[in-house]
Design an enzyme around this catalytic site. Structure first.
Site, PDB file in Angstrom:
ATOM      1  N   CYS A   1       2.216  -8.373 -15.172  1.00 23.27           N
ATOM      2  CA  CYS A   1       3.317  -9.485 -14.608  1.00 23.27           C
ATOM      3  C   CYS A   1       2.880 -10.570 -15.828  1.00 23.27           C
ATOM      4  O   CYS A   1       3.920 -11.479 -15.960  1.00 23.27           O
ATOM      5  CB  CYS A   1       2.967 -10.302 -13.725  1.00 23.27           C
ATOM      6  SG  CYS A   1       2.716  -9.395 -12.204  1.00 23.27           S
TER       7      CYS A   1
ATOM      8  N   HIS B   1       5.951 -17.563 -13.238  1.00 18.99           N
ATOM      9  CA  HIS B   1       5.802 -16.048 -12.949  1.00 18.99           C
ATOM     10  C   HIS B   1       6.458 -16.311 -11.647  1.00 18.99           C
ATOM     11  O   HIS B   1       5.950 -16.752 -11.052  1.00 18.99           O
ATOM     12  CB  HIS B   1       4.830 -15.292 -13.478  1.00 18.99           C
ATOM     13  CG  HIS B   1       4.370 -14.075 -12.335  1.00 18.99           C
ATOM     14  ND1 HIS B   1       5.710 -13.396 -12.386  1.00 18.99           N
ATOM     15  CD2 HIS B   1       3.817 -13.364 -11.645  1.00 18.99           C
ATOM     16  CE1 HIS B   1       5.307 -12.441 -12.217  1.00 18.99           C
ATOM     17  NE2 HIS B   1       4.244 -12.222 -11.023  1.00 18.99           N
TER      18      HIS B   1
ATOM     19  N   ASN C   1      10.210 -10.094  -7.590  1.00 17.62           N
ATOM     20  CA  ASN C   1       8.810 -10.100  -8.897  1.00 17.62           C
ATOM     21  C   ASN C   1       9.418  -8.608  -9.879  1.00 17.62           C
ATOM     22  O   ASN C   1       8.417  -7.868  -9.902  1.00 17.62           O
ATOM     23  CB  ASN C   1       7.698  -9.533  -8.143  1.00 17.62           C
ATOM     24  CG  ASN C   1       6.794 -10.091  -9.479  1.00 17.62           C
ATOM     25  OD1 ASN C   1       6.656 -10.112 -10.387  1.00 17.62           O
ATOM     26  ND2 ASN C   1       4.988  -9.882  -8.559  1.00 17.62           N
TER      27      ASN C   1
HETATM   28  O1  UT7 Z   1       2.483 -10.550  -9.433  1.00 16.56           O
HETATM   29  C1  UT7 Z   1       1.480 -10.627  -9.144  1.00 16.56           C
HETATM   30  C2  UT7 Z   1       0.207 -10.106  -7.685  1.00 16.56           C
HETATM   31  N1  UT7 Z   1       1.131 -10.265  -6.710  1.00 16.56           N
HETATM   32  C3  UT7 Z   1       1.243 -11.524  -6.155  1.00 16.56           C
HETATM   33  O2  UT7 Z   1       1.089 -12.925  -6.288  1.00 16.56           O
HETATM   34  C4  UT7 Z   1       1.408 -11.461  -4.487  1.00 16.56           C
HETATM   35  C5  UT7 Z   1       0.577 -12.387  -3.885  1.00 16.56           C
HETATM   36  N2  UT7 Z   1       0.403 -12.320  -2.156  1.00 16.56           N
HETATM   37  C6  UT7 Z   1       1.611 -12.178  -1.705  1.00 16.56           C
HETATM   38  O3  UT7 Z   1       2.700 -12.209  -2.184  1.00 16.56           O
HETATM   39  C7  UT7 Z   1       1.760 -12.433  -0.144  1.00 16.56           C
HETATM   40  O4  UT7 Z   1       0.450 -11.881   0.239  1.00 16.56           O
HETATM   41  C8  UT7 Z   1       2.754 -11.777   0.832  1.00 16.56           C
HETATM   42  C9  UT7 Z   1       3.860 -11.777   0.675  1.00 16.56           C
HETATM   43  C10 UT7 Z   1       2.427  -9.988   0.316  1.00 16.56           C
HETATM   44  C11 UT7 Z   1       2.221 -11.063   2.082  1.00 16.56           C
HETATM   45  O5  UT7 Z   1       2.295 -13.000   2.550  1.00 16.56           O
HETATM   46  P1  UT7 Z   1       0.455 -12.839   3.912  1.00 16.56           P
HETATM   47  O6  UT7 Z   1       1.871 -13.879   4.187  1.00 16.56           O
HETATM   48  O7  UT7 Z   1      -0.682 -12.863   2.508  1.00 16.56           O
HETATM   49  O8  UT7 Z   1       0.903 -11.610   4.463  1.00 16.56           O
HETATM   50  P2  UT7 Z   1      -0.092 -10.621   4.981  1.00 16.56           P
HETATM   51  O9  UT7 Z   1      -0.794 -10.001   3.954  1.00 16.56           O
HETATM   52  O10 UT7 Z   1      -1.700 -11.753   5.575  1.00 16.56           O
HETATM   53  O11 UT7 Z   1       0.304 -10.210   6.313  1.00 16.56           O
HETATM   54  C12 UT7 Z   1       0.415 -10.902   7.306  1.00 16.56           C
HETATM   55  C13 UT7 Z   1       1.133  -9.919   8.617  1.00 16.56           C
HETATM   56  C14 UT7 Z   1       0.497  -8.528   8.534  1.00 16.56           C
HETATM   57  O12 UT7 Z   1       0.327  -8.719  10.027  1.00 16.56           O
HETATM   58  P3  UT7 Z   1      -0.267  -8.692  11.087  1.00 16.56           P
HETATM   59  O13 UT7 Z   1      -1.513  -7.623  10.733  1.00 16.56           O
HETATM   60  O14 UT7 Z   1      -0.852  -9.718  11.206  1.00 16.56           O
HETATM   61  O15 UT7 Z   1      -0.488  -8.065  12.446  1.00 16.56           O
HETATM   62  C15 UT7 Z   1       1.106  -8.228   8.121  1.00 16.56           C
HETATM   63  O16 UT7 Z   1       1.362  -6.847   8.475  1.00 16.56           O
HETATM   64  O17 UT7 Z   1       2.290  -9.825   8.117  1.00 16.56           O
HETATM   65  C16 UT7 Z   1       2.609  -8.381   7.968  1.00 16.56           C
HETATM   66  N3  UT7 Z   1       4.119  -7.716   7.251  1.00 16.56           N
HETATM   67  C17 UT7 Z   1       5.235  -7.112   7.411  1.00 16.56           C
HETATM   68  N4  UT7 Z   1       6.158  -8.126   8.340  1.00 16.56           N
HETATM   69  C18 UT7 Z   1       7.489  -7.996   8.157  1.00 16.56           C
HETATM   70  C19 UT7 Z   1       3.537  -7.254   5.637  1.00 16.56           C
HETATM   71  N5  UT7 Z   1       4.684  -7.063   4.958  1.00 16.56           N
HETATM   72  C20 UT7 Z   1       6.016  -7.868   6.068  1.00 16.56           C
HETATM   73  C21 UT7 Z   1       6.989  -7.688   5.801  1.00 16.56           C
HETATM   74  N6  UT7 Z   1       8.157  -7.676   7.062  1.00 16.56           N
HETATM   75  N7  UT7 Z   1       7.239  -6.609   4.753  1.00 16.56           N
END
Ligand code: UT7
Length: 334
Positions: free
Chosen positions: A114, A258, A288
Site C-alpha cells: 500500500c 492512504h 483499499n
Molecule cells: O492498507 C494497510 C493495512 N490495512 C489496514 O490498515 C487495516 C487495518 N485494520 C482495520 O482496518 C480493522 O482492524 C478491521 C476493519 C480489519 C477490523 O476492525 P476491528 O475494529 O479491528 O475489528 P476486530 O478485528 O477487532 O473484530 C471485531 C469483531 C470480531 O468478532 P468477535 O471476535 O468480536 O466476535 C470479528 O470476527 O468483528 C468481527 N468481524 C466482522 N463482523 C462482521 C470481522 N470482520 C467482520 C465483517 N463483518 N466483515
C-alpha cells in the site's frame, strides 16, 4: 533557479463493476452497517474478467498524460507500483509501456504494497534530482480482488481495484516535490501478508470467488494489530517529514492519505489538527486499493479543482512489511 520535480499531469481509473456492501453481505457473514461503521467503506470496484492490472494502469496513465498535454514519446522512464502484477515476470511496467505504445526507455515495478506509490514518488524524485530522467510516468495499480479470499469476512470487505498515475517533470520553477521519508520494519511482516505467489489471471477467465484454484494468493491479516501500529507509525511519520523539511502542521493545506480505514484516516487528521474538509476521503467509494490508493485520492482532489498553486500537500501511507512513508509537495501545477 534550481531544478525540481513537478507534478504536471494527474490521472485515475476505477473499473466499471461495483461490488456494494449489500451484495457482499450475501457472500459472507457481514452487514452493510458493520462495514460502514468499522471501516467507512460503502462499495469497491472490481476489474472485469478480461482486464488485468496493466489495463487499469494504462487507463490512469492515459488520463495523466492527456492532463499533462504529453504523449508516451515524451516519457523517459515508467514506474508501476503494484502488489498484483499481471505476471510474476516481466514487470507490469513493461506491459504498460507496450500497451501505451512506448519503446526503449526504462520501465520497472516496485513493490511496497500500500506504500508503493509513496515509495515510488520518493524514488523517482531522487533519480530526477540526480539528473537521470526529465519526465517519469509514476503509476500505482492493483487488482486486489484477484488475491482476496472471498470467503474471509475479515479481509474481503476491505479491498478494491483501481489505478492512479502522475506525470513528473524535472524543470526549473517554484514548488514541486519538497521531499520524502520512508521506513520499513520487517519484524511485523507476518501481521499482514499473502504468502503464496500471485498466479496472474487469464483474460476471459472468471474471477475465482471460490479461491479453490491452486497458487492463488490470499490476504491474511491480524486486523486490529495492524490498525494499532498503523495509527502510531502514521502519527510519527507525518511529524517526521514536516520536521525534516522545516514545516509546521499548520502549513499543510491538504492531507492525502492512504485509504485503508476511515478510523485510521481520522486518527492521523486529528494528530495533524487538520481542519474538517482538508483531508481527502475516498475509502467510502473504492475501499483499499493498495498502491493505487494515494494517487486515486490525489486525482480525486485535483479533479475537484480544490488545489491552489503554492499549496502544500502531505501524502502518506502504511503497508504490509510494515512499510510506511510520506511525501511533501508544494503544488506547482496550474
Ligand atoms: O492498507 C494497510 C493495512 N490495512 C489496514 O490498515 C487495516 C487495518 N485494520 C482495520 O482496518 C480493522 O482492524 C478491521 C476493519 C480489519 C477490523 O476492525 P476491528 O475494529 O479491528 O475489528 P476486530 O478485528 O477487532 O473484530 C471485531 C469483531 C470480531 O468478532 P468477535 O471476535 O468480536 O466476535 C470479528 O470476527 O468483528 C468481527 N468481524 C466482522 N463482523 C462482521 C470481522 N470482520 C467482520 C465483517 N463483518 N466483515
Amino acid at each position: 533557479m534550481s531544478l525540481h520535480t513537478h507534478i504536471v499531469g494527474v490521472g485515475g481509473y476505477l473499473p466499471e463493476r461495483i461490488l456494494s456492501n449489500e451484495t457482499l453481505s450475501t457472500m459472507v457473514d457481514t452487514t452493510d452497517a458493520w462495514i460502514r461503521e468499522r471501516t467507512g467503506i460503502t462499495q469497491r470496484h472490481i476489474l472485469a474478467h478480461d482486464q488485468q492490472t496493466s489495463d487499469l494502469a494504462v487507463e490512469a496513465a492515459k488520463q495523466a498524460l492527456d492532463d499533462a498535454g504529453l504523449t508516451i514519446d515524451d516519457i523517459d522512464a515508467l514506474i508501476v507500483a503494484t502488489t498484483t502484477p499481471d505476471m510474476v515476470f516481466p514487470s507490469t511496467a513493461s506491459v504498460v509501456q507496450y500497451k501505451l505504445g512506448g519503446k526503449g526507455f526504462p520501465a520497472w515495478d516496485i513493490q511496497a504494497v500500500c506504500s508503493g506509490f509513496v515509495y515510488g514518488l520518493a524514488q523517482a524524485d531522487g533519480m530526477m534530482r540526480g539528473g537521470m530522467f526529465q519526465r517519469v510516468l509514476m503509476i500505482g495499480a492493483e487488482s486486489m480482488s484477484r488475491i482476496v479470499d472471498w470467503k474471509d469476512r475479515n479481509t474481503c470487505v476491505l479491498f478494491g481495484d483501481g489505478a492512479g498515475a502522475v506525470v513528473l517533470e524535472n524543470r526549473e520553477g517554484e514548488g514541486g516535490m519538497i521531499g520524502s521519508v520512508l521506513h520499513c520494519d520487517g519484524s511485523y511482516r507476518q501481521l499482514l501478508m499473502a504468502e503464496h505467489q500471485h498466479n496472474g489471471h487469464e483474460p476471459g477467465k472468471a474471477i475465482d470467488f471460490s479461491m479453490d484454484a491452486a497458487g492463488v494468493a490470499a490476504i491474511e491479516m491480524k486486523g486490529n494489530e495492524v490498525f494499532r501500529v498503523a495509527v502510531s507509525k502514521l502519527g510519527e511519520v507525518v511529524g517526521e517529514v514536516l520536521d525534516k523539511y522545516g514545516l509546521q502542521k499548520s502549513d499543510v493545506d491538504w492531507l492525502v492519505p492512504h485509504q485503508a480505514n476511515i478510523r485510521i484516516l481520522n486518527a492521523t487528521a486529528k494528530k495533524m489538527k487538520m481542519e474538517a474538509g482538508r483531508m481527502v476521503i475516498t475509502v467510502d467509494q473504492h475501499a483499499n486499493t493498495s498502491s493505487a490508493s494515494v494517487p486515486l485520492a490525489l486525482n480525486h482532489l485535483y479533479r475537484q479543482g480544490s488545489i491552489q498553486t503554492g499549496q502544500i500537500l502531505l501524502l502518506e501511507a502504511f503497508a504490509s512489511g510494515f512499510a510506511w512513508g510520506a511525501n511533501l509537495i508544494r503544488w506547482s501545477k496550474s
